[in-house]
Write a protein that holds these residues in place. Sequence first.
Motif, PDB file in Angstrom:
ATOM      1  N   MET A 128      32.283  58.998  46.293  1.00 30.91           N
ATOM      2  CA  MET A 128      33.330  58.378  45.515  1.00 30.91           C
ATOM      3  C   MET A 128      33.943  58.969  44.359  1.00 30.91           C
ATOM      4  O   MET A 128      33.162  59.538  43.494  1.00 30.91           O
ATOM      5  N   SER A 129      35.283  59.116  44.321  1.00 32.85           N
ATOM      6  CA  SER A 129      35.940  59.705  43.099  1.00 32.85           C
ATOM      7  C   SER A 129      36.780  58.207  42.591  1.00 32.85           C
ATOM      8  O   SER A 129      37.042  57.405  43.632  1.00 32.85           O
ATOM      9  N   PRO A 130      37.523  58.294  41.805  1.00 34.89           N
ATOM     10  CA  PRO A 130      38.374  57.318  41.429  1.00 34.89           C
ATOM     11  C   PRO A 130      39.463  56.823  42.528  1.00 34.89           C
ATOM     12  O   PRO A 130      39.862  55.947  42.907  1.00 34.89           O
ATOM     13  N   ILE A 147      39.698  53.762  44.984  1.00 39.41           N
ATOM     14  CA  ILE A 147      40.873  52.864  45.208  1.00 39.41           C
ATOM     15  C   ILE A 147      41.111  53.037  46.570  1.00 39.41           C
ATOM     16  O   ILE A 147      41.759  51.666  47.001  1.00 39.41           O
ATOM     17  N   ALA A 148      41.281  54.072  47.380  1.00 36.87           N
ATOM     18  CA  ALA A 148      41.652  53.988  48.734  1.00 36.87           C
ATOM     19  C   ALA A 148      40.688  53.047  49.563  1.00 36.87           C
ATOM     20  O   ALA A 148      41.171  52.323  50.421  1.00 36.87           O
ATOM     21  N   GLY A 151      34.624  50.017  46.290  1.00 41.70           N
ATOM     22  CA  GLY A 151      34.148  51.435  46.021  1.00 41.70           C
ATOM     23  C   GLY A 151      33.417  51.245  44.841  1.00 41.70           C
ATOM     24  O   GLY A 151      33.888  50.503  43.780  1.00 41.70           O
ATOM     25  N   VAL A 152      32.083  52.094  44.672  1.00 45.25           N
ATOM     26  CA  VAL A 152      31.375  51.864  43.204  1.00 45.25           C
ATOM     27  C   VAL A 152      31.395  53.309  42.903  1.00 45.25           C
ATOM     28  O   VAL A 152      30.867  54.278  43.524  1.00 45.25           O
ATOM     29  N   ALA A 203      45.214  50.563  39.671  1.00 37.98           N
ATOM     30  CA  ALA A 203      45.520  50.521  41.000  1.00 37.98           C
ATOM     31  C   ALA A 203      45.542  49.086  41.633  1.00 37.98           C
ATOM     32  O   ALA A 203      46.104  49.020  42.641  1.00 37.98           O
ATOM     33  N   GLY A 204      45.124  48.184  41.004  1.00 36.53           N
ATOM     34  CA  GLY A 204      45.037  46.865  41.342  1.00 36.53           C
ATOM     35  C   GLY A 204      44.046  46.414  42.432  1.00 36.53           C
ATOM     36  O   GLY A 204      43.949  45.536  43.052  1.00 36.53           O
ATOM     37  N   VAL A 205      42.797  47.300  42.345  1.00 35.43           N
ATOM     38  CA  VAL A 205      41.438  46.888  43.289  1.00 35.43           C
ATOM     39  C   VAL A 205      40.519  46.413  42.296  1.00 35.43           C
ATOM     40  O   VAL A 205      40.379  46.658  41.134  1.00 35.43           O
TER      41      VAL A 205
END
Length: 369
Positions: A59-61, A65-66, A74-75, A130-132
């Motif tokens: 996990m990266s930012p 987001i993806a 995603g954590v 990003a809206g997630v």
Amino acid sequence: MAEIEIGRGKRGREAYSFDDVAIVPSRRTRDPEEVSTHWQIDAYRFDTPLVAAPMDSVMSPATAIALGQAGGLGVLDLEGLWTRYDDPEPLLAEIVGLEEGKALNRLQEIYSAPVREELIAERLREIRDAGVTVAGALSPPRVKRYYQAVVESGADIVVIRGTTVSAEHVSGRAEPLNLKQFIYELDVPVIVGGCATYQAALHLMRTGAAGVLVGFGGGSSHTTRSVLGVTVPMATAVADVAAARRDYLDESGGRYVHVVADGSIGRSGDIAKAIACGADAVMVGSPLARASEAPGHGWHWGSEAHHAELPRGERVHVGTIAPLAQIVSGPSYLPDGSMNLVGALRRAMATTGYTEVKDFQRVEVTVLR
């Protein structure tokens, strides 16, 4: 459950891993297109029951987001490289290229840099923009120090994740984290773990947690069994914690706590078995570490791998097979369960006649001998 005599002075339960059990087809089947894999925790609904493990190789930012855009959660590890360095990419590239014998010492050096609160805010804000759904993870010893920065930065869900987390930690050196008080004072849902037994899970549920992590995580890169002698057969652990959820539902007058399997989830079949044993969702690391966008570039490691005093993990090569969206939702060009994770779950549910994740928890399973 009957106990087995290990020796004259010790008895133990027989327990089962995901490899020891199989899902039994039923008399009714469904069209896979009619199956829903959604789950919801608090006010947050997800199309897929996939939660990414908070590991720097996964996990990266950008990958958080993806995964959010692909229907999962995603954590981000809020004690990882992304909150220690302005630009961790050169360090990620260095970790990938480390020689086997020198990897541990260098990992410990890299992760000795301090966590910076302004970077916690910056990374979480990037995901929110990003809206997630925004989720970040802290280890129990660091929750008190950083949780305020996490909440003020707009996290929707807080994950407290350790090798083992209890509601009754005892320390003679420092005041332990009071989980019940902490969760009560927060305005966001908290997922906490890992745990592996009925009683430990029930105690964590009584703290007010919205979800409980079952297992110790980090399956393919974890060495806890070798270092501490501690492990958990996941099929039995998930079923035990699901029983605690059922009993707590009655005890609390209807409060449902979500069970998230966190460990030994390497293939799509493991996801189906975890839910069949009672999980609401699964936390996965190595399957997503194989994505072409993964920060580990085909290598995988967790926070235990760089512990300053007692490392309980290692850097392992898992390879790169496809973009993240293809690993999650297909199509798959491999027959080994490493791609189209959600499509496989959908078909397993359809094959056994179930259309909802919670209903699929009632499917019959058998023990393989």
